[in-house]
Design a protein around this motif. Structure first.
Motif, PDB file in Angstrom:
ATOM      1  N   LEU A 100      45.399  30.302  30.902  1.00 41.07           N
ATOM      2  CA  LEU A 100      45.048  30.532  32.305  1.00 41.07           C
ATOM      3  C   LEU A 100      45.125  29.231  33.111  1.00 41.07           C
ATOM      4  O   LEU A 100      45.621  29.221  34.247  1.00 41.07           O
ATOM      5  CB  LEU A 100      43.639  31.118  32.401  1.00 41.07           C
ATOM      6  CG  LEU A 100      43.412  32.511  31.819  1.00 41.07           C
ATOM      7  CD1 LEU A 100      41.941  32.893  31.942  1.00 41.07           C
ATOM      8  CD2 LEU A 100      44.273  33.536  32.513  1.00 41.07           C
ATOM      9  N   THR A 123      41.351  34.789  40.688  1.00 45.12           N
ATOM     10  CA  THR A 123      41.126  33.807  39.618  1.00 45.12           C
ATOM     11  C   THR A 123      39.788  34.047  38.927  1.00 45.12           C
ATOM     12  O   THR A 123      39.694  33.949  37.693  1.00 45.12           O
ATOM     13  CB  THR A 123      41.169  32.381  40.195  1.00 45.12           C
ATOM     14  OG1 THR A 123      42.395  32.189  40.904  1.00 45.12           O
ATOM     15  CG2 THR A 123      41.063  31.348  39.088  1.00 45.12           C
ATOM     16  N   MET A 128      39.989  36.770  36.384  1.00 45.85           N
ATOM     17  CA  MET A 128      40.748  36.465  35.176  1.00 45.85           C
ATOM     18  C   MET A 128      39.892  35.793  34.109  1.00 45.85           C
ATOM     19  O   MET A 128      40.291  35.738  32.936  1.00 45.85           O
ATOM     20  CB  MET A 128      41.930  35.536  35.512  1.00 45.85           C
ATOM     21  CG  MET A 128      42.900  36.083  36.539  1.00 45.85           C
ATOM     22  SD  MET A 128      43.578  37.691  36.121  1.00 45.85           S
ATOM     23  CE  MET A 128      44.435  37.303  34.615  1.00 45.85           C
TER      24      MET A 128
END
Length: 368
Positions: A73, A216, A219
């Motif tokens: 990520l 974000t 995630m």
């Protein structure tokens, strides 16, 4: 088996690095600045993690957390941010589409000439590769960005599947986690593709930043395995009160509820409501998914209340009357003493996990 574990660990991290490099390449192509290749240095963290995992864990995963997924990520998210913030990703111009069609027609003619000349196979492969790369360069930036989003989510699911499991998760739990990831990835992709394609959203850079921050934040649930793992509950957990029993017995359920309310459906609902009320962006799909997020949040709160009532009823029930469903799912029921033992009943009651604190009788002997 150890060789297969090492192979899976290395192959998965290699796929992560290659996909991250593709994202960095697209950023350099869009920005026309080779300095953006410095983003590739983020992959060094993933390579360092791979070396440490192979040395100390023999390729096996960690308990409750996957550093490989998290560092993947870290390496790919900045590239996707830059692509989404670039103005050319807002639309596909007719000029680029026409150029793509002209280029493809010219390439078809070149391919016909090459086949007619009966060139060598190696030269054909090189020319075919050049044609393929040139075709990729003419693809619309919006299509490229969407494709990176899609492959990014697929890589998270496939990579988590291929990564060797650690000691804190079973294969059955891993299968449950992957099924959860599939639904989560679909919701996240729908959120980004639905909101960022609105022209009114693109006209507000602050709103684009806010959507990317929420994306974000959502995630961050992928590196964690807590949604399917249960914490080991001590036998004396019922003696500590409601909260101790509640968090022990339903730890995985509470984690799922927290993810839905604070990481995914809750933030998605807030963004969609802001779009509909403040920015006046109203369409059929936006209203549907806003209603879906609201319904999920309400159902999760309802489930939280039901679980609390279940624990409250377990604490109020008399000793020894709890059913097996009230036992901590992470700890087997201890059979206790045999019927022939002369020990007091209070000791036998402590052998049943997750039951209410029994009333101590004054005439009962002290247990060792």
């Amino acid at each position: 088996m150890d060789r297969l574990v090492l192979l899976n660990a290395l192959a998965t991290r290699l796929l992560f690095v290659l996909h991250s490099l593709v994202g960095v390449w697209r950023v350099t192509e869009v920005k026309k600045d080779p300095r953006y290749w410095l983003l590739a240095l983020l992959n060094l963290l993933l390579l360092l993690e791979a070396g440490l995992t192979l040395k100390f864990k023999r390729g096996r995963g960690y308990k409750w957390f996957s550093p490989a997924i998290f560092l993947y990520l870290v390496s790919i998210v900045p590239s996707l941010w830059l692509l989404e913030m670039h103005h050319e990703t807002q639309y596909c111009s007719s000029h680029s589409e026409g150029m793509s069609q002209n280029t493809s027609s010219k390439e078809n003619v070149n391919q016909t000439l090459i086949s007619g000349e009966q060139a060598e196979e190696t030269e054909d492969l090189i020319k075919t590769a050049k044609v393929f790369v040139s075709n990729l360069s003419t693809v619309c930036e919006k299509v490229w960005t969407l494709g990176l989003h899609q492959t990014f989510l697929l890589m998270l699911i496939i990579g988590r599947w291929l990564l060797p499991i650690g000691g804190g998760i079973t294969r059955d739990q891993l299968s449950q986690l992957l099924l959860m990831f599939v639904g989560t990835a679909a919701d996240i992709l729908e959120f980004t593709s639905e909101t960022l394609e609105e022209q009114s959203v693109r006209n507000s850079p602050a709103l684009v930043y806010a959507i990317l921050v929420i994306w974000t934040w959502s995630m961050l649930q992928f590196p964690l395995d807590l949604a399917v793992q249960h914490v080991v509950c001590p036998l004396s957990v019922a003696m500590k009160g409601f909260l101790s029993l509640f968090f022990c017995q339903y730890s995985a359920d509470l984690w799922n509820i927290g993810i839905s309310i604070f990481i995914q459906d809750g933030p998605f609902l807030v963004v969609r409501l802001v779009l509909m009320t403040y920015f006046r962006v109203i369409n059929q799909m936006l209203v549907f998914f806003a209603a879906k997020n609201f319904l999920v949040v309400v159902l999760q709160l309802y489930r939280l209340v039901v679980l609390g009532m279940d624990v409250r009823a377990a604490l109020r029930s008399p000793p020894g009357s709890l059913k097996a469903k009230h036992h901590c799912p992470c700890e087997p029921v201890v059979s206790g003493l045999s019927p022939g033992d002369t020990e007091s009943d209070s000791k036998g009651s402590m052998d049943v996990p997750l039951q209410a604190l029994p009333v101590t009788r004054e005439d009962s002997p002290l247990t060792p």
